[in-house]
Design a protein around this motif. Structure first.
Motif, PDB file in Angstrom:
ATOM      1  N   LEU A 100       0.765  -1.142   0.167  1.00  0.00           N
ATOM      2  CA  LEU A 100       0.168  -0.162  -0.002  1.00  0.00           C
ATOM      3  C   LEU A 100       0.903   1.142  -0.082  1.00  0.00           C
ATOM      4  CD1 LEU A 100      -2.639  -1.229   2.477  1.00  0.00           C
ATOM      5  CD2 LEU A 100      -3.063  -0.725   0.034  1.00  0.00           C
ATOM      6  N   TYR A 101       2.119   1.308   0.722  1.00  0.00           N
ATOM      7  CA  TYR A 101       2.938   2.240   0.381  1.00  0.00           C
ATOM      8  C   TYR A 101       3.919   2.212  -0.643  1.00  0.00           C
ATOM      9  CZ  TYR A 101       1.316   3.981   5.094  1.00  0.00           C
ATOM     10  OH  TYR A 101       0.674   4.263   6.145  1.00  0.00           O
ATOM     11  N   SER A 102       3.675   1.547  -1.417  1.00  0.00           N
ATOM     12  CA  SER A 102       4.851   1.195  -2.557  1.00  0.00           C
ATOM     13  C   SER A 102       4.986   2.495  -3.385  1.00  0.00           C
ATOM     14  CB  SER A 102       4.737   0.079  -3.452  1.00  0.00           C
ATOM     15  OG  SER A 102       3.570   0.061  -4.035  1.00  0.00           O
ATOM     16  N   GLY A 103       3.798   3.115  -3.605  1.00  0.00           N
ATOM     17  CA  GLY A 103       3.782   4.282  -4.659  1.00  0.00           C
ATOM     18  C   GLY A 103       4.635   5.539  -3.887  1.00  0.00           C
ATOM     19  N   MET A 104       4.404   5.768  -2.663  1.00  0.00           N
ATOM     20  CA  MET A 104       4.970   6.778  -2.157  1.00  0.00           C
ATOM     21  C   MET A 104       6.662   6.299  -1.992  1.00  0.00           C
ATOM     22  SD  MET A 104       5.062   9.314  -0.601  1.00  0.00           S
ATOM     23  CE  MET A 104       5.647  10.599   0.784  1.00  0.00           C
ATOM     24  N   SER A 105       6.982   4.982  -1.740  1.00  0.00           N
ATOM     25  CA  SER A 105       8.364   4.505  -1.492  1.00  0.00           C
ATOM     26  C   SER A 105       8.963   4.644  -2.821  1.00  0.00           C
ATOM     27  CB  SER A 105       8.261   3.036  -1.272  1.00  0.00           C
ATOM     28  OG  SER A 105       9.840   2.831  -0.941  1.00  0.00           O
ATOM     29  N   THR A 106       8.431   4.207  -3.702  1.00  0.00           N
ATOM     30  CA  THR A 106       9.063   4.636  -5.335  1.00  0.00           C
ATOM     31  C   THR A 106       9.152   6.095  -5.575  1.00  0.00           C
ATOM     32  OG1 THR A 106       7.973   2.423  -6.124  1.00  0.00           O
ATOM     33  CG2 THR A 106       8.628   4.068  -7.786  1.00  0.00           C
ATOM     34  N   ALA A 107       8.429   6.709  -5.186  1.00  0.00           N
ATOM     35  CA  ALA A 107       8.411   8.168  -5.430  1.00  0.00           C
ATOM     36  C   ALA A 107       9.701   8.905  -4.614  1.00  0.00           C
ATOM     37  CB  ALA A 107       6.999   8.829  -5.177  1.00  0.00           C
TER      38      ALA A 107
END
Length: 161
Positions: A119-126
């Protein structure tokens, strides 16, 4: 830092400091919104996620220590741990090192944490992409700033206690 007699430099420094503080407030708001979306998907409460983060990062922890770190009353912690355990996020275990045989520790269930990380992967990638734009020296400066800002927040929180 601005030279003591250089008024333009002093104004610029103040303006930049004000912009940073405003950006930190904006970041806090965005992270709060992100966390709220995550807990909604996981059918948790905001405080449950906060405690789960502490357990995953610092655990295993005893409930009393967890309550202290989260700034919560131990009785409140019991309800939070009950919800997290029912959801399969944590497990309570007897503390083998405690002199009191009733003592327990709480640890995160690693197999469930993948769900949270996705669920946090988008923020982590950014964040990875943002960090890639900075040199190691710049990242060290940013890390130092964030560490000092976190300590200032801890101090302000303690002051209000």
């Amino acid at each position: 830092m601005a030279a003591p007699g250089d008024r333009d430099a002093i104004r610029r420094h103040r303006r930049l400091a004000t912009e940073i503080k405003a950006s930190l407030r904006d970041l806090r708001n965005q992270l709060s919104l992100l966390n709220h979306r995550v807990v909604t998907r996981l059918e948790l409460k905001d405080i449950d996620l906060d405690c789960l983060e502490l357990i995953a990062r610092d655990g295993p922890l005893g409930p009393t220590e967890l309550a202290r770190r989260a700034g919560l009353h131990p009785a409140t912690m019991t309800g939070i741990l009950d919800r997290l355990q029912r959801g399969g996020w944590i497990i309570r275990e007897r503390d083998p090192e405690a002199t009191d045989r009733r003592a327990v520790t709480v640890r995160a269930m690693r197999d469930r944490m993948g769900e949270l990380f996705r669920l946090y992967s988008g923020m982590s990638t950014a964040m990875d992409e943002i960090c890639d734009r900075y040199t190691d020296a710049e990242l060290e400066t940013i890390a130092d700033f964030l560490t000092r800002a976190t300590r200032a927040g801890e101090d302000a929180t303690t002051e209000l206690s």
